[in-house]
Design an enzyme around this catalytic site. Sequence first.
Site, PDB file in Angstrom:
ATOM      1  N   SER A  72      34.095  36.555  38.404  1.00 33.03           N
ATOM      2  CA  SER A  72      34.302  36.114  39.786  1.00 33.03           C
ATOM      3  C   SER A  72      33.051  35.507  40.416  1.00 33.03           C
ATOM      4  O   SER A  72      33.068  35.085  41.557  1.00 33.03           O
ATOM      5  CB  SER A  72      34.758  37.298  40.628  1.00 33.03           C
ATOM      6  OG  SER A  72      33.781  38.302  40.567  1.00 33.03           O
ATOM      7  N   THR A 204      32.825  39.038  44.809  1.00 34.15           N
ATOM      8  CA  THR A 204      31.607  38.316  45.196  1.00 34.15           C
ATOM      9  C   THR A 204      30.443  39.249  44.971  1.00 34.15           C
ATOM     10  O   THR A 204      30.572  40.447  45.238  1.00 34.15           O
ATOM     11  CB  THR A 204      31.649  38.002  46.711  1.00 34.15           C
ATOM     12  OG1 THR A 204      32.705  37.090  46.962  1.00 34.15           O
ATOM     13  CG2 THR A 204      30.343  37.409  47.206  1.00 34.15           C
ATOM     14  N   THR A 222      29.646  33.459  44.708  1.00 36.55           N
ATOM     15  CA  THR A 222      31.022  33.689  44.240  1.00 36.55           C
ATOM     16  C   THR A 222      31.636  32.392  43.758  1.00 36.55           C
ATOM     17  O   THR A 222      31.184  31.301  44.133  1.00 36.55           O
ATOM     18  CB  THR A 222      31.891  34.260  45.397  1.00 36.55           C
ATOM     19  OG1 THR A 222      33.178  34.615  44.894  1.00 36.55           O
ATOM     20  CG2 THR A 222      32.068  33.271  46.517  1.00 36.55           C
ATOM     21  N   ARG A 232      38.953  24.522  49.527  1.00 40.55           N
ATOM     22  CA  ARG A 232      38.902  25.820  50.230  1.00 40.55           C
ATOM     23  C   ARG A 232      37.488  26.402  50.127  1.00 40.55           C
ATOM     24  O   ARG A 232      36.875  26.444  49.080  1.00 40.55           O
ATOM     25  CB  ARG A 232      39.904  26.776  49.604  1.00 40.55           C
ATOM     26  CG  ARG A 232      39.956  28.166  50.242  1.00 40.55           C
ATOM     27  CD  ARG A 232      39.105  29.194  49.519  1.00 40.55           C
ATOM     28  NE  ARG A 232      39.357  30.542  50.031  1.00 40.55           N
ATOM     29  CZ  ARG A 232      38.640  31.602  49.685  1.00 40.55           C
ATOM     30  NH1 ARG A 232      37.630  31.481  48.855  1.00 40.55           N
ATOM     31  NH2 ARG A 232      38.915  32.776  50.177  1.00 40.55           N
ATOM     32  N   THR A 255      32.625  41.464  50.816  1.00 43.65           N
ATOM     33  CA  THR A 255      33.415  40.936  49.704  1.00 43.65           C
ATOM     34  C   THR A 255      34.888  41.187  50.012  1.00 43.65           C
ATOM     35  O   THR A 255      35.216  42.151  50.699  1.00 43.65           O
ATOM     36  CB  THR A 255      33.018  41.603  48.377  1.00 43.65           C
ATOM     37  OG1 THR A 255      33.863  41.115  47.324  1.00 43.65           O
ATOM     38  CG2 THR A 255      33.117  43.115  48.414  1.00 43.65           C
ATOM     39  N   GLY A 256      35.744  40.311  49.521  1.00 42.09           N
ATOM     40  CA  GLY A 256      37.169  40.519  49.755  1.00 42.09           C
ATOM     41  C   GLY A 256      37.872  39.239  50.145  1.00 42.09           C
ATOM     42  O   GLY A 256      37.405  38.138  49.814  1.00 42.09           O
TER      43      GLY A 256
HETATM   44  N1  ASP Z   1      35.079  36.756  49.572  1.00 40.36           N
HETATM   45  C1  ASP Z   1      35.317  35.886  48.462  1.00 40.36           C
HETATM   46  C2  ASP Z   1      36.145  34.727  48.896  1.00 40.36           C
HETATM   47  O1  ASP Z   1      37.133  34.914  49.581  1.00 40.36           O
HETATM   48  C3  ASP Z   1      35.950  36.551  47.306  1.00 40.36           C
HETATM   49  C4  ASP Z   1      35.686  38.033  47.175  1.00 40.36           C
HETATM   50  O2  ASP Z   1      34.665  38.537  47.545  1.00 40.36           O
HETATM   51  O3  ASP Z   1      36.542  38.760  46.671  1.00 40.36           O
HETATM   52  O4  ASP Z   1      35.836  33.627  48.511  1.00 40.36           O
END
Ligand code: ASP
Length: 344
Positions: A72, A204, A222, A232, A255-256
């Site tokens: 990721s 991330t 990320t 995006r 993160t998320g």
């Molecule tokens: N926050 C990141 C994104 O939406 C991905 C992640 O951290 O899971 O690009």
Amino acid sequence: MRRQGKMFVSLLIYTLTLVFPAGYASLPLVINTWPFKDATVAAWSALQSGGSVLDAVEAGCARCEMDQCDGSVGYGGSPDERGETTLDAMIMNGDTMEVGAVADLRRIKNAIGVARAVMEHTDHTLLVGQSATMFAESMGFIAEDLTTNKSLNIFSEWLKGNCQPNYWKNVNPDSSKTCGPYRPKATQTWNKRAQHANTHSHDTIGMIAIDNGGHLAAGTSTNGLTHKIPGRVGDSPIAGSGAYADSLAGAAAATGDGDVMMRFLPSYLAVELMRAGADPSAACKSAISRIKRHYSEFFGAIICANTTGHYGAACNKVPGLTQFHYMVTNSESSTPMLKSVDCF
Ligand code: ASP
């Protein structure tokens, strides 16, 4: 005698827990999201060899980019709807409040390095897309294909599965059944946001470093979200959302599900709460609660640290995320410690 010995050990452990509760203060400190241990090691050794907190954050995130942490971070992960991997990254200097960031970066592996170049060689904060690639090349970064067999495979499986899941709504033909191209539907309906994000479609590295002098830096890197619509940009390269650092207050990194999280600037909020006196765990929890109020099922977590080296984390409890793991190294333990927090 043996019994007295056991009692002594229990008393010692009890006293140590009182003196050093979870997240006790010790500087320098490196903390990062997820169990990306080699990144923690890289950041810590940058600090130990005399590097700055910015060097530490850059080295830690760069290590993840090269290792393709979790698939990721870095090249070869999260192919978009055209099968291309694009990268988002940012770095922030908590002393000067300077930020450098790149988003939708194409064909360059070292996104955090380019983010730092944006901070150090331009007056801008965020460069995007193909123009960010051109900037990177002018700074000496090598452009190369970020596609791997793995990312090609993810992409072709997605095409075979009628482009599911995807991130379109209110379009024709029905995006929940078929691939595009899509056109806007004449009448729009409001639907509860689909629960897209899970532990497998994104992650991330978010990292915070603090040195003995109380200098703070934070950063992220990320490859975003698998099957994202080209163009995006997530939360990770957005200051205050993906990460934030202020050497007078603290730092945080998130993160998320970036499409949701970036609407709430959780890293900024957590730092402001620490400035007002909240301890890092409470600040992290409040930042998550703010998002939960509107999106109870969002996937996300945040790490927080204050200027004295206290740290904490919080996450939203959803299927697939009941406990969040993160890494910590500080002067009390020069080998990285795997920490976890129960989501709420
Ligand atoms: N926050 C990141 C994104 O939406 C991905 C992640 O951290 O899971 O690009």
